[in-house]
Design a protein around this motif. Structure first.
Motif, PDB file in Angstrom:
ATOM      1  N   TRP A 111     -16.987  25.056  -2.847  1.00  0.00           N
ATOM      2  CA  TRP A 111     -16.530  24.150  -3.895  1.00  0.00           C
ATOM      3  C   TRP A 111     -17.559  24.164  -5.009  1.00  0.00           C
ATOM      4  O   TRP A 111     -18.752  23.984  -4.760  1.00  0.00           O
ATOM      5  N   ALA A 112     -17.111  24.380  -6.238  1.00  0.00           N
ATOM      6  CA  ALA A 112     -17.973  24.338  -7.407  1.00  0.00           C
ATOM      7  C   ALA A 112     -17.656  23.073  -8.210  1.00  0.00           C
ATOM      8  O   ALA A 112     -16.494  22.709  -8.372  1.00  0.00           O
ATOM      9  N   VAL A 113     -18.699  22.440  -8.710  1.00  0.00           N
ATOM     10  CA  VAL A 113     -18.538  21.200  -9.472  1.00  0.00           C
ATOM     11  C   VAL A 113     -19.351  21.330 -10.760  1.00  0.00           C
ATOM     12  O   VAL A 113     -20.433  21.915 -10.774  1.00  0.00           O
ATOM     13  N   ARG A 114     -18.797  20.769 -11.820  1.00  0.00           N
ATOM     14  CA  ARG A 114     -19.466  20.817 -13.122  1.00  0.00           C
ATOM     15  C   ARG A 114     -19.191  19.530 -13.872  1.00  0.00           C
ATOM     16  O   ARG A 114     -18.071  19.009 -13.878  1.00  0.00           O
ATOM     17  N   GLY A 115     -20.211  19.005 -14.502  1.00  0.00           N
ATOM     18  CA  GLY A 115     -20.070  17.856 -15.391  1.00  0.00           C
ATOM     19  C   GLY A 115     -21.087  17.990 -16.508  1.00  0.00           C
ATOM     20  O   GLY A 115     -22.085  18.708 -16.381  1.00  0.00           O
ATOM     21  N   CYS A 116     -20.852  17.310 -17.611  1.00  0.00           N
ATOM     22  CA  CYS A 116     -21.730  17.423 -18.768  1.00  0.00           C
ATOM     23  C   CYS A 116     -22.472  16.120 -19.028  1.00  0.00           C
ATOM     24  O   CYS A 116     -21.947  15.018 -18.803  1.00  0.00           O
TER      25      CYS A 116
END
Length: 247
Positions: free
Chosen positions: A240-245
């Motif tokens: 699972w890949a997660v990204r937030g800014c």
């Protein structure tokens, strides 16, 4: 799982799709697999890998050339100034940190406003065919093995948990996606032998077994894995890949 970590790292970096010339921070860099992919594919200004293990840092330094550099350091107190990085990433490390939420908050501190904080972790609960079959076989032979199963021990390695951790760190526009590859073994010996040595919960469990119990586990796993017509074994591997800014 080191055989497939590079394949997943390539998928992860492609998904991030960042421009050239950025300053990258790789938290829990291990032996430099993710840093190497970033260096090769993203033409970064610099990549700094940080890991608590001096042995891992030495290994990364020996194989990943400039502009990557590596430091022994703590994910809970990263050796970078506030907003000092353009991209902060972590590969297959988050679940091994003592306080994942605190580590992600520290990663968020290190990234510039608008910059991404991103990570990927193996889906131990259901997406790792090799480990899922291993622990199911182990529990069938020894019910106490359930306490060591990464699918139970690492609840952060699930989409809803990852979203919550990223949102809790104040990151916005959070997305979680699957990254998939296949694990291919020439036969059962190729699959079984890595469990007899090396780091990780599964090899550690096997090493602690008596010879008789180890043979019971080997037989149970041998019976549980599917075979192709040529005798090879192909199992799925999902992260699972997660990204937030940063706001």
């Amino acid at each position: 799982m080191g055989r497939w970590s590079r394949a997943v790292a390539k998928e992860f970096v492609a998904w991030l799709d960042r421009p050239d010339g950025l300053r990258w921070l790789d938290v829990g860099c291990g032996t430099g697999v993710l840093s190497a992919v970033v260096s090769a594919r993203c033409r970064p200004r610099v990549v700094l890998g940080v890991d608590h293990s001096a042995a891992f840092v030495r290994a990364a330094e020996s194989v990943v050339p400039a502009p990557a550099g590596f430091l022994v350091g703590d994910a809970m107190a990263l050796p970078v100034r506030d907003a000092g990085c353009d991209v902060v990433v972590s590969g297959l490390a988050l679940n091994f940190l003592p306080d994942p939420a605190g580590a992600v908050a520290e990663m968020a501190r290190a990234v510039r406003p608008g910059g991404p904080v991103a990570a990927y972790v193996w889906d131990y609960a259901g997406g790792m065919g090799l480990l899922r079959r291993f622990w199911d076989a182990a529990v069938a032979v020894d019910p106490s093995a359930a306490a060591l199963d990464e699918g139970r021990r690492f609840p952060v390695c699930r989409p809803e948990a990852l979203r919550a951790v990223w949102a809790g760190a104040g990151l916005v526009d959070v997305r979680v996606v699957p990254l998939s590859t296949s694990t291919v073994f020439t036969g059962f010996t190729d699959l079984w032998e890595p469990f007899l040595s090396g780091p990780g919960p599964a090899p550690g469990y096997v090493a602690a077994l008596s010879p008789g119990r180890r043979e019971e586990l080997r037989a149970a796993l041998d019976a549980a894995v599917p075979r192709e017509t040529d005798g090879s074994i192909v199992l799925g591997a999902r992260a699972w890949a997660v990204r937030g800014c940063a706001p």
